[in-house]
Design a protein around this motif. Structure first.
Motif, short mmCIF file in Angstrom:
data_model
loop_
_atom_site.label_atom_id
_atom_site.label_comp_id
_atom_site.label_asym_id
_atom_site.label_seq_id
_atom_site.Cartn_x
_atom_site.Cartn_y
_atom_site.Cartn_z
N GLY A 155 34.82 30.00 40.97
CA GLY A 155 35.38 30.95 40.01
C GLY A 155 34.75 32.33 40.04
N VAL A 156 34.16 32.71 41.17
CA VAL A 156 33.51 34.01 41.31
C VAL A 156 34.46 34.98 42.00
CG1 VAL A 156 31.53 35.26 42.26
CG2 VAL A 156 31.25 32.91 41.45
N VAL A 157 34.62 36.17 41.44
CA VAL A 157 35.53 37.17 42.02
C VAL A 157 34.74 38.03 43.00
CG1 VAL A 157 37.16 39.02 41.55
CG2 VAL A 157 36.87 37.17 39.89
N SER A 158 34.60 37.56 44.19
CA SER A 158 33.98 38.34 45.27
C SER A 158 34.40 37.70 46.59
CB SER A 158 32.45 38.36 45.15
OG SER A 158 31.91 37.06 45.28
N GLY A 159 34.01 38.33 47.70
CA GLY A 159 34.40 37.80 49.00
C GLY A 159 33.37 38.13 50.06
N ALA A 160 33.60 37.61 51.28
CA ALA A 160 32.66 37.83 52.37
C ALA A 160 33.39 37.80 53.70
CB ALA A 160 31.56 36.78 52.36
N CYS A 161 33.04 38.76 54.57
CA CYS A 161 33.46 38.75 55.97
C CYS A 161 32.45 37.93 56.77
CB CYS A 161 33.54 40.17 56.51
SG CYS A 161 34.68 41.23 55.62
N CYS A 162 32.89 37.37 57.88
CA CYS A 162 32.01 36.47 58.65
C CYS A 162 32.18 36.70 60.15
CB CYS A 162 32.36 35.00 58.36
SG CYS A 162 32.60 34.57 56.64
#
Length: 389
Positions: free
Chosen positions: A146-153
């Protein structure tokens, strides 16, 4: 009648009342807003432990440095995949946005899912599907947080003379092949024609905002782990390439966009090659020639004999691989032996490899900073020669 005043009356001095002495007061201390304090006190020399990570091991080097953001949003992972296997390793660079929680979650879980999914996979199609399933599972698990963030990998798995490279977003993998840069990944940006078409076919849109094409005017990348509010259009399906290790492959650079936004692929490769050349001392060249069999070994040779101190074959995480002041070698007194000298020279060569990879990572980060990069920067350099038979 005209009245005349006396001289005394006309020259009577005007008396000024005596005022109390004024004391100069110290002005109140100026309060600098937090954002200005952050910009002024964010030391570029890594005086704070949380600002930078720098370490190296046999065949790789890592440098990760915080930019001008308040919190570090990059993360990374270096993991040996099985006990006693020195030719099998996993490397990952993760660039978070909207906070660092997504990058930290991916660094903790993605490699576990990859290794689990890869069990019993034999052909390339099965391995590509395994990586896709691992990325999607990691994404699904993070969305449940439920966290509003993201990540590129960007990740690389090296095993059995094979290299598997996958990516989401704008982290990038660049291979040095015979001194020439070869991009193994393509950035997933919202302005890319095929990505834009995919998003529009799903009912979304891409618009130009604040200097870049963005999904719904918000996110400049089109694939990531997380970003639940845009998940219908910003997917977590990676692009994966599988390559056989070949003789002309020299090293691999994995890095976040903090590097690639200001340094080209070939510039990165040339910088690493320059560091390699500068670290080539005459003694190292002699040892390397001896290792390749170009110099005769005789009992009268005065080369120092060294032996590797026994160390654990595997560690769960190599962020604290070893201290720079700790040497894994000590001098021993033993009868001259050609096989012992060859083994020792292999160890010297491996130690030299880890040193140049770490120094080259530092050089790339410094180059990006000198060109004005204010983003977090993470660089992992993998010496592919270390994994060849």
């Amino acid at each position: 009648m005209e009245t005349r005043l006396s001289t005394a009356e006309t020259h009577t001095p005007f008396l000024v009342p005596k005022l109390p002495s004024l004391k100069r007061k110290r002005p109140p201390q100026i309060e600098i807003p937090n954002i200005l304090q952050e910009i002024q006190t964010d030391n570029l020399r890594f005086t704070h432990q949380n600002d930078a990570v720098c370490f190296g091991g046999n065949g790789f080097g890592v440098v990760s440095r915080k930019g001008k953001k308040k919190f570090m949003e990059d993360s990374h992972r270096v993991v040996p995949c099985s006990v006693g296997s020195s030719d099998k390793s996993f490397f990952g660079v993760y660039d978070g946005h909207g906070g660092g929680k997504a990058a930290d979650f991916v660094a903790e879980n993605l490699h576990k899912n990859v290794l689990e999914m890869l069990k019993d996979c034999k052909d390339k199609v099965e391995k590509e599907e395994a990586f896709k399933a691992a990325y999607l599972r990691t994404d699904c698990d993070f969305l449940e947080e439920g966290v509003v963030s993201g990540a590129c990998c960007v990740t690389a798995l090296i095993q059995n003379q094979e290299m598997i490279v996958s990516n989401l977003g704008d982290c990038r993998a660049v291979l040095c092949r015979g001194g020439v840069a070869e991009a193994l990944t393509t950035d997933h940006r919202a302005g890319r024609d095929d990505e834009r078409e995919r998003i529009e076919n799903q009912g979304g849109y891409v618009e130009f905002h604040r200097g870049a094409w963005r999904v719904h005017g918000i996110l400049a990348i089109s694939r990531s782990i997380g970003d639940g509010h845009l998940k219908k259009w910003v997917v977590a399906e990676p692009e994966t390439r599988i390559l056989e290790l070949e003789e002309d492959m020299e090293f691999l650079v994995l890095a976040s966009d903090g590097l690639w936004d200001v340094v080209s692929n070939q510039e990165a490769v040339d910088t690493v090659l320059s560091v390699q050349g500068q670290r080539k001392t005459p003694r190292e060249s002699e040892d390397e020639s001896l290792f390749k069999g170009l110099v005769n070994v005789s009992p009268s040779s005065k080369l120092r004999r060294v032996s590797l101190v026994k160390q654990p074959k595997c560690a769960k995480h190599l962020s604290h691989y070893h201290s720079e002041n700790e040497s894994p070698y000590h001098e021993v007194e033993s009868p001259p032996s050609k096989s012992r000298k060859i083994t020792a020279l292999k160890r010297v060569k491996m130690k030299s490899e880890s040193c140049w990879a770490k120094e080259a990572s530092k050089e790339l980060v410094n180059l990006a900073v000198s060109r004005g990069s204010m983003d977090d920067i993470t660089v992992v350099i993998v010496d592919i020669k270390h994994y060849k038979c």
